[in-house]
Design a protein around this motif. Sequence first.
Motif, PDB file in Angstrom:
ATOM      1  N   THR A  99       0.932  -1.117  -0.115  1.00  0.00           N
ATOM      2  CA  THR A  99       0.080  -0.006   0.053  1.00  0.00           C
ATOM      3  C   THR A  99       0.634   1.290   0.064  1.00  0.00           C
ATOM      4  O   THR A  99       0.637   2.208   0.609  1.00  0.00           O
ATOM      5  CB  THR A  99      -1.006  -0.013   1.322  1.00  0.00           C
ATOM      6  OG1 THR A  99      -0.193  -0.073   2.275  1.00  0.00           O
ATOM      7  CG2 THR A  99      -1.945  -1.216   1.216  1.00  0.00           C
ATOM      8  N   PRO A 101       1.970   4.620  -1.037  1.00  0.00           N
ATOM      9  CA  PRO A 101       1.218   5.888  -1.872  1.00  0.00           C
ATOM     10  C   PRO A 101       1.771   6.402  -2.817  1.00  0.00           C
ATOM     11  O   PRO A 101       3.225   6.365  -2.730  1.00  0.00           O
ATOM     12  CB  PRO A 101       0.862   7.003  -0.592  1.00  0.00           C
ATOM     13  CG  PRO A 101       2.104   6.629   0.445  1.00  0.00           C
ATOM     14  CD  PRO A 101       2.156   5.178   0.456  1.00  0.00           C
ATOM     15  N   GLU A 106      -2.563  10.349  -1.310  1.00  0.00           N
ATOM     16  CA  GLU A 106      -2.654   8.991  -1.033  1.00  0.00           C
ATOM     17  C   GLU A 106      -2.091   8.667   0.177  1.00  0.00           C
ATOM     18  O   GLU A 106      -2.520   7.991   1.117  1.00  0.00           O
ATOM     19  CB  GLU A 106      -2.001   7.801  -2.228  1.00  0.00           C
ATOM     20  CG  GLU A 106      -3.058   7.968  -3.513  1.00  0.00           C
ATOM     21  CD  GLU A 106      -2.492   6.787  -4.398  1.00  0.00           C
ATOM     22  OE1 GLU A 106      -1.458   6.074  -4.014  1.00  0.00           O
ATOM     23  OE2 GLU A 106      -3.165   6.764  -5.409  1.00  0.00           O
ATOM     24  N   LYS A 110      -3.836   7.454   3.499  1.00  0.00           N
ATOM     25  CA  LYS A 110      -3.397   5.989   4.303  1.00  0.00           C
ATOM     26  C   LYS A 110      -3.030   6.511   5.634  1.00  0.00           C
ATOM     27  O   LYS A 110      -3.346   5.776   6.562  1.00  0.00           O
ATOM     28  CB  LYS A 110      -2.155   5.607   3.671  1.00  0.00           C
ATOM     29  CG  LYS A 110      -1.468   4.395   4.293  1.00  0.00           C
ATOM     30  CD  LYS A 110      -0.170   3.977   3.424  1.00  0.00           C
ATOM     31  CE  LYS A 110       0.283   2.819   4.012  1.00  0.00           C
ATOM     32  NZ  LYS A 110       1.286   2.203   3.393  1.00  0.00           N
ATOM     33  N   ARG A 167     -10.761   8.522  -7.365  1.00  0.00           N
ATOM     34  CA  ARG A 167      -9.513   8.008  -7.133  1.00  0.00           C
ATOM     35  C   ARG A 167      -9.020   7.452  -5.675  1.00  0.00           C
ATOM     36  O   ARG A 167      -8.716   6.345  -5.257  1.00  0.00           O
ATOM     37  CB  ARG A 167      -8.088   8.864  -7.726  1.00  0.00           C
ATOM     38  CG  ARG A 167      -6.748   8.017  -7.627  1.00  0.00           C
ATOM     39  CD  ARG A 167      -5.842   8.797  -8.421  1.00  0.00           C
ATOM     40  NE  ARG A 167      -5.689   9.997  -8.096  1.00  0.00           N
ATOM     41  CZ  ARG A 167      -4.525  10.278  -6.960  1.00  0.00           C
ATOM     42  NH1 ARG A 167      -3.707   9.578  -6.552  1.00  0.00           N
ATOM     43  NH2 ARG A 167      -4.452  11.642  -6.803  1.00  0.00           N
ATOM     44  N   LEU A 168      -9.351   8.566  -4.763  1.00  0.00           N
ATOM     45  CA  LEU A 168      -8.918   8.313  -3.385  1.00  0.00           C
ATOM     46  C   LEU A 168     -10.117   7.283  -2.858  1.00  0.00           C
ATOM     47  O   LEU A 168      -9.598   6.579  -1.644  1.00  0.00           O
ATOM     48  CB  LEU A 168      -9.032   9.631  -2.547  1.00  0.00           C
ATOM     49  CG  LEU A 168      -7.867  10.706  -2.856  1.00  0.00           C
ATOM     50  CD1 LEU A 168      -7.969  11.913  -2.131  1.00  0.00           C
ATOM     51  CD2 LEU A 168      -6.378  10.023  -2.956  1.00  0.00           C
ATOM     52  N   TRP A 171      -8.659   4.024  -3.576  1.00  0.00           N
ATOM     53  CA  TRP A 171      -7.561   3.709  -2.661  1.00  0.00           C
ATOM     54  C   TRP A 171      -7.913   3.443  -1.214  1.00  0.00           C
ATOM     55  O   TRP A 171      -7.330   2.394  -0.636  1.00  0.00           O
ATOM     56  CB  TRP A 171      -6.645   5.083  -2.989  1.00  0.00           C
ATOM     57  CG  TRP A 171      -5.492   5.072  -1.890  1.00  0.00           C
ATOM     58  CD1 TRP A 171      -5.211   5.952  -0.742  1.00  0.00           C
ATOM     59  CD2 TRP A 171      -4.460   4.331  -1.744  1.00  0.00           C
ATOM     60  NE1 TRP A 171      -4.045   5.468  -0.251  1.00  0.00           N
ATOM     61  CE2 TRP A 171      -3.415   4.721  -0.849  1.00  0.00           C
ATOM     62  CE3 TRP A 171      -3.958   3.287  -2.751  1.00  0.00           C
ATOM     63  CZ2 TRP A 171      -2.225   4.392  -0.502  1.00  0.00           C
ATOM     64  CZ3 TRP A 171      -2.734   2.631  -2.625  1.00  0.00           C
ATOM     65  CH2 TRP A 171      -1.842   2.870  -1.398  1.00  0.00           C
ATOM     66  N   ARG A 174      -8.878  -0.134  -1.112  1.00  0.00           N
ATOM     67  CA  ARG A 174      -7.805  -1.059  -1.474  1.00  0.00           C
ATOM     68  C   ARG A 174      -7.093  -1.156   0.019  1.00  0.00           C
ATOM     69  O   ARG A 174      -6.623  -2.216   0.583  1.00  0.00           O
ATOM     70  CB  ARG A 174      -6.853  -0.720  -2.451  1.00  0.00           C
ATOM     71  CG  ARG A 174      -5.383  -1.331  -2.319  1.00  0.00           C
ATOM     72  CD  ARG A 174      -4.490  -0.849  -3.255  1.00  0.00           C
ATOM     73  NE  ARG A 174      -3.421  -1.443  -3.422  1.00  0.00           N
ATOM     74  CZ  ARG A 174      -2.211  -1.090  -4.061  1.00  0.00           C
ATOM     75  NH1 ARG A 174      -2.307  -0.043  -4.772  1.00  0.00           N
ATOM     76  NH2 ARG A 174      -1.052  -1.874  -4.014  1.00  0.00           N
TER      77      ARG A 174
END
Length: 233
Positions: A99, A101, A106, A110, A167-168, A171, A174
Amino acid sequence: MPASPAEEHPVAFDDPHYRAAVVDLLGAIGYGEVSAFERLAEDAALAPTLEDKLALAAMAAAQVGHLVRLRDRLTELGADPFEAMESFRVPIDDFHRHTAPSDWHEGLVKAYVGDGLAADFYREVAAFLDAGTRELIVESLEDAGHSAFVVDRVRADIARDPRLGGRLALWGRRLMGEALTQAQRVAAERDALSALLAGGVDRPGLDLAALGRMFTRITERHAARMQELGLDS
């Protein structure tokens, strides 16, 4: 008022399996703090402004403060704190490797979502511990208000560029999947932690249904964090 002998030495610690579980848990949280410090220091290099760099530096410094207390408690329990942390180096490093970034945003998500997931898992496990250990863990997982910085930055940038939100959001999903995989891996591979969750003569345990509810609560809190960031979960 001075603590009584019973308060200084909870009876649960007479059980070597319980002590091993506490050492495991504090070691996992401790290495998580080390890893968070390193990651936040690296993310600071991506920060667009000096104000942002200093904010991440403060977040990293908080991890060190937490780590000192965890190290001292492990020593009090007669454990080698560095050996206890080393046991969790591979799974935690694997999570961060999977993961990593790709940019500033990102990294922010995170720091908020990923660390929040880990903290939720450890708080759930801490419910099975003696009061002193539970208090230490809860205090070690406090963010000292740093989450407000992340939420403000991410929401402001999404307002400027709505495409960023999609997009985030992906993320964040994920991160959720990877975090749950690693949490289940750690719980399964460490016999002492598995035994702790199973309960004991003086402690409640989790059956499969209760374990499922625990992960449901973690998932719900993740969704709430994503919503705070202005992202779909």
